[in-house]
Structure formats: C-alpha cells, structure tokens
Design an enzyme around this catalytic site. Structure first.
Site, PDB file in Angstrom:
ATOM      1  N   LYS A   1       0.841  -1.195   0.000  1.00  0.00           N
ATOM      2  CA  LYS A   1       0.000   0.000   0.000  1.00  0.00           C
ATOM      3  C   LYS A   1       0.874   1.243   0.000  1.00  0.00           C
ATOM      4  O   LYS A   1       1.898   1.284   0.705  1.00  0.00           O
ATOM      5  CB  LYS A   1      -0.903  -0.009   1.231  1.00  0.00           C
ATOM      6  CG  LYS A   1      -1.893  -1.167   1.241  1.00  0.00           C
ATOM      7  CD  LYS A   1      -2.961  -0.998   0.181  1.00  0.00           C
ATOM      8  CE  LYS A   1      -3.973  -2.123   0.243  1.00  0.00           C
ATOM      9  NZ  LYS A   1      -5.042  -1.962  -0.755  1.00  0.00           N
TER      10      LYS A   1
ATOM     11  N   ASP B   1      -0.469  -0.020  -4.507  1.00  0.00           N
ATOM     12  CA  ASP B   1      -1.912   0.277  -4.500  1.00  0.00           C
ATOM     13  C   ASP B   1      -2.133   1.530  -3.663  1.00  0.00           C
ATOM     14  O   ASP B   1      -1.812   1.538  -2.477  1.00  0.00           O
ATOM     15  CB  ASP B   1      -2.632  -0.922  -3.859  1.00  0.00           C
ATOM     16  CG  ASP B   1      -4.140  -0.777  -3.847  1.00  0.00           C
ATOM     17  OD1 ASP B   1      -4.645   0.275  -4.281  1.00  0.00           O
ATOM     18  OD2 ASP B   1      -4.811  -1.734  -3.409  1.00  0.00           O
TER      19      ASP B   1
ATOM     20  N   GLU C   1      -2.161   0.167  -8.748  1.00  0.00           N
ATOM     21  CA  GLU C   1      -3.586  -0.129  -8.542  1.00  0.00           C
ATOM     22  C   GLU C   1      -4.321   1.091  -8.004  1.00  0.00           C
ATOM     23  O   GLU C   1      -3.829   1.774  -7.101  1.00  0.00           O
ATOM     24  CB  GLU C   1      -3.694  -1.296  -7.559  1.00  0.00           C
ATOM     25  CG  GLU C   1      -5.113  -1.714  -7.241  1.00  0.00           C
ATOM     26  CD  GLU C   1      -5.135  -3.019  -6.440  1.00  0.00           C
ATOM     27  OE1 GLU C   1      -4.354  -3.942  -6.767  1.00  0.00           O
ATOM     28  OE2 GLU C   1      -5.938  -3.107  -5.491  1.00  0.00           O
TER      29      GLU C   1
ATOM     30  N   GLU D   1     -11.761  -3.181  -7.980  1.00  0.00           N
ATOM     31  CA  GLU D   1     -12.409  -3.628  -6.744  1.00  0.00           C
ATOM     32  C   GLU D   1     -13.558  -2.715  -6.331  1.00  0.00           C
ATOM     33  O   GLU D   1     -14.456  -3.129  -5.626  1.00  0.00           O
ATOM     34  CB  GLU D   1     -11.388  -3.764  -5.603  1.00  0.00           C
ATOM     35  CG  GLU D   1     -10.814  -2.453  -5.126  1.00  0.00           C
ATOM     36  CD  GLU D   1      -9.757  -2.643  -4.027  1.00  0.00           C
ATOM     37  OE1 GLU D   1      -8.654  -3.131  -4.352  1.00  0.00           O
ATOM     38  OE2 GLU D   1     -10.032  -2.322  -2.872  1.00  0.00           O
TER      39      GLU D   1
ATOM     40  N   ASP E   1     -14.431  -7.663  -8.513  1.00  0.00           N
ATOM     41  CA  ASP E   1     -14.670  -7.984  -7.107  1.00  0.00           C
ATOM     42  C   ASP E   1     -15.913  -8.859  -7.035  1.00  0.00           C
ATOM     43  O   ASP E   1     -16.955  -8.514  -7.587  1.00  0.00           O
ATOM     44  CB  ASP E   1     -14.879  -6.688  -6.314  1.00  0.00           C
ATOM     45  CG  ASP E   1     -15.053  -6.972  -4.837  1.00  0.00           C
ATOM     46  OD1 ASP E   1     -14.120  -6.687  -4.072  1.00  0.00           O
ATOM     47  OD2 ASP E   1     -16.121  -7.486  -4.447  1.00  0.00           O
TER      48      ASP E   1
ATOM     49  N   HIS F   1      -9.735  -9.076  -7.288  1.00  0.00           N
ATOM     50  CA  HIS F   1      -9.524  -8.519  -5.947  1.00  0.00           C
ATOM     51  C   HIS F   1      -9.871  -9.589  -4.922  1.00  0.00           C
ATOM     52  O   HIS F   1     -10.854 -10.307  -5.083  1.00  0.00           O
ATOM     53  CB  HIS F   1     -10.453  -7.309  -5.774  1.00  0.00           C
ATOM     54  CG  HIS F   1     -10.455  -6.739  -4.397  1.00  0.00           C
ATOM     55  ND1 HIS F   1     -11.619  -6.535  -3.686  1.00  0.00           N
ATOM     56  CD2 HIS F   1      -9.449  -6.328  -3.596  1.00  0.00           C
ATOM     57  CE1 HIS F   1     -11.320  -5.994  -2.510  1.00  0.00           C
ATOM     58  NE2 HIS F   1     -10.014  -5.860  -2.427  1.00  0.00           N
TER      59      HIS F   1
HETATM   60 MG   LIG Z   1      -6.754  -2.531  -3.767  1.00  0.00          MG
END
Ligand SMILES: [Mg+2]
Length: 432
Positions: free
Chosen positions: A222, A250, A276, A303, A326, A353
């Site tokens: 992240k 992401d 992402e 997602e 998702d 996802h």
């Molecule tokens: Mg994500």
C-alpha cells in the site's frame, strides 16, 4: 433429486470482525477497517441443504446492506430450487431493476452490494443442489444454458450474448474430457498481507521474509499517504525480495490525476508490475490520461468499479491493463462472467480482488471459470490476503503462492457457527 424442494426462509446477519485492532486492511483511505460480512443464509425444506452467501464491507454500513437484503427475501421464499435455477436471470432483473429500489441504485452502491450477497447465496445453493463446487457446476453447464443466466444489459453494444457464446464454445473445445483433471490445478496468487499501510517497517520486513519462505513471488504494497515514505517502503521491500520478484503498489484512489502522474514517475525505478487504483475508481478518462503520460506502466483497477457498464467503458477505452473484478461488488456471477467475457474479447488479463472476508474463497472459483471458459490471455494472477480465513469452515488453501482448487460442493463461504455467534454485531458476545 427432489424437484419440489422449496426455500423456506432467508436469514441475514450483520457480522463484523474487529480487524482494526491489528491494522489489517489499512491503506491510504481506509484506516480502521473492521472486516465485515452481510451474511445471507437460505434455508430449504431439507435441513441438510442450505445456501450461504455474503458481501464484504468494512464495518459501519454493513447494517444498510443487511436491510436491503430483507427486501429481496420474498422473491425466493416458497419457490423451488429448480424454479430459481431455471429463472435466475429474470430473478436478477426483478431485483436489480426493482421499480422502487432502483432509485437508490441503480446497479450500484448499497443495494448492489446486497444483491451480490443474495445471489452469491443463490449460486451456492444451486451448485450444492447439484453436489458440485461452483466452478465445476458452471463448467458443466451447456454454453447456452450458461449464457441464459448472464446479464448483457447495457453492454451488448460491446459484447452480445452471441459473441459471448462463441467465446465459451471455443474455450469448451479445449476443456479436458474429464473435468476432475482440473482438481489439482494451482492458480498463481500474489500477497497483499505484508504491506498494509498501518504496519511498521519492522513488521513489514518480518512478514515479507516469512512470505518469501512460504514461496510467494508476487508482493503488493500500500502507498499513498506520503510519497517519501512510499519510496522508503519500496526500497525496503525491494531490498528483501530482490529485483526478480514482482512488486505492485496500491494507492486506493487517494491521488488526483496529476498527482498520479507525478508519483508514478517517482516510483517507476522500483520496476512496479502495476499501479492499482491510482485515482478515483469512476474516472475512466483520468486513468487514460495517466496511461498517456506513462505509456510504459500498467494500471489496475476494479475492486470498486460498481458495475459491468463502467467496466465496459474502462476496458473499451483502454484505461486499465489489469481488470480487478470484485466478487461482492458486482452483483454475483450473472454480472461477473459477462465482465470476464468483455476482458476476454479485449484480451485484458483478469486479476481478481481478494482478501477481506470471503473474497479469497469466492475468487478461487471465478479464476477457474475465467481460465477455462473465458480468457485466451496467458497471464494468470489473483490477489490473496490471509485475513479472516479462520472463520470459514472450508477456507481457501494456498501452496507455494498458488490457490488450490476447491473441491467441496458450493461457493465456499460457510462461516463457522462459533464465529457467527461471537461476532454478530447485534447479538454476538464480542460486541455486546
Ligand atoms: Mg486494492
């Protein structure tokens, strides 16, 4: 098989796991996730045959999804499983195009998440009724029978039911005669679980090292709160995994289009496989601007793409490179498989996802459906995060960084009674 077996009741429970205590799921915009499930149980006249389905949320608002499912119950109570199986698409339209509920959608938001939970439970009970894992039930359907269960509304300008039928019929020619040969299929995965934004450097190092030992070769981290820290963490993770293993980042929509362009420039040197959700999940043209500024990078999103119509535009406009469907945001397989088929038509790899509650359990089926019935692309990858698996009766299994094909009948998200009773937000001992 008893063709008159009827649905007797539908029960919805608001289940919340206190994952925010451990910073699980933390990213640039979601800083206190209590991984939750709108958990639907479909009961029948046979007490040994029940369907279970869920949608995933992160705490507050789960009650809204539960309330929405209450409106759907009457559509299936007293109907037989046969009837529901045959008419699943018209049932899907009755709910997604409900003349009053559509005002608080349509095909998006709380009602759509609730629709996912409801139809995930329906697909579960149908595949259990046939004593098959969901993926196998789908692969065994005659192509026309499958097409008749899928919605092509508002996407048939890009993929018609006939196009879809052609793709599936072609893919079917290459299926093994004996589908049991697919039982040992391993599907490549990447892990997100080492790189949550709320983790300290020390914790991330320990988890990345542990993941390497378990055979993981693809890591996602992240980013997005502070570019200097992002660079520091990319350095840290690249030091451990080396240059050969794959790294993805992401930022969960936190950047503007221009910030995305600037920050991707800063992160490029880390050889990132994909970026992402750099910016808003609705910004089809913004994604395209980022791609035009950086033709050499890959963008991934999905997602939070709310429905098949937005996916159609992202894919058609070449605004994404990896399609991240998702399993709980799109309204179950009736909508997901058509998105897989659009991706197939445009040769876009699908990288679902997962993580959260039950998403890994769901995508393990979708991956097989995509690989053997939809895509001709040869890039295979799927997200995995080992959150909340301990609450499932049959959690997804990973060997050497790959998903193991699930063999139990159904769609794999039955939560243990002990977990339901403890973490029910209204009645469970944990919350009261
Ligand atoms: Mg994500």
């Amino acid at each position: 098989m008893c063709s008159t077996l009827k649905i007797t009741d539908v029960i919805v429970r608001d289940i919340r796991f206190p994952t925010s205590k451990d910073n699980i799921g933390t990213d640039a915009v979601h800083i206190d996730c209590d991984y939750s499930a709108t958990y639907v149980s479909i009961l029948t006249e046979d007490q040994n045959l029940n369907g279970f389905g869920l949608t995933f949320t992160i705490g507050k608002g789960n009650d809204l999804c539960c309330k929405s499912v209450e409106y759907f119950k009457s559509f299936i109570i007293n109907r037989t499983i046969d009837e529901i199986e045959k008419n699943i698409l018209s049932l899907w339209y009755q709910i997604t195009d409900h003349s009053q509920l559509r005002w608080v959608g349509p095909h998006k938001g709380v009602v759509h998440l609730a629709t996912a939970a409801f139809f995930n439970a329906i697909w579960d009970i149908i595949s259990k009724y046939h004593h098959k894992p969901l993926w196998k039930y789908i692969l065994d359907l005659h192509p026309e029978e499958l097409i008749n269960k899928l919605s092509f509304s508002y996407i048939d300008d890009v993929i018609s039911a006939d196009d879809a039928l052609n793709i599936i019929e072609e893919k079917k020619k290459n299926l093994p005669n004996n589908l049991d040969e697919l039982d040992s299929t391993l599907f490549p995965a990447y892990t997100t679980a080492a790189g949550w934004l709320g983790y300290s450097d020390e914790k991330m190092k320990i988890l990345v090292n542990e993941s390497l030992k378990k055979g993981w070769s693809h890591f996602k981290m992240k980013v997005g709160q502070d570019i200097e820290r992002d660079i520091h963490r990319c350095n840290l993770i690249r030091d451990i995994i080396g240059n050969e293993k794959k790294l993805m980042v992401d930022s969960n929509q936190i950047w503007s289009v221009q910030e995305s362009i600037d920050y991707i420039n800063e992160l490029k040197k880390f050889n990132i496989l994909f970026y992402e959700e750099p910016t808003s999940t609705d910004d089809i043209l913004g994604f395209r601007k980022i791609k035009d500024a950086h033709p050499d990078v890959n963008l991934a999103t999905g997602e939070m793409i709310q429905n098949k119509i937005i996916f159609k535009q992202f894919i058609q406009n070449k605004s994404l490179d990896f399609c991240q469907i998702d399993s709980c945001r799109l309204a179950s397989l009736n909508e997901i498989i058509p998105v897989l088929l659009i991706s197939s038509k445009f040769d876009i790899p699908v990288v679902p996802h997962a993580g959260g509650v039950g998403l890994c359990e769901y995508v393990q089926h979708i991956n097989i459906v995509n690989k053997f019935l939809c895509t001709n692309n040869n890039f295979f990858l799927c997200e995995y995060a080992d959150s909340c698996w301990e609450h499932f009766e049959n959690p997804s299994q990973i060997i050497n960084g790959c998903y193991v094909t699930p063999l139990q009948s159904g769609y794999s998200v039955k939560i243990k009674d002990t977990s339901l009773n403890k973490f029910d937000f209204n009645t469970g001992e944990y919350w009261n």
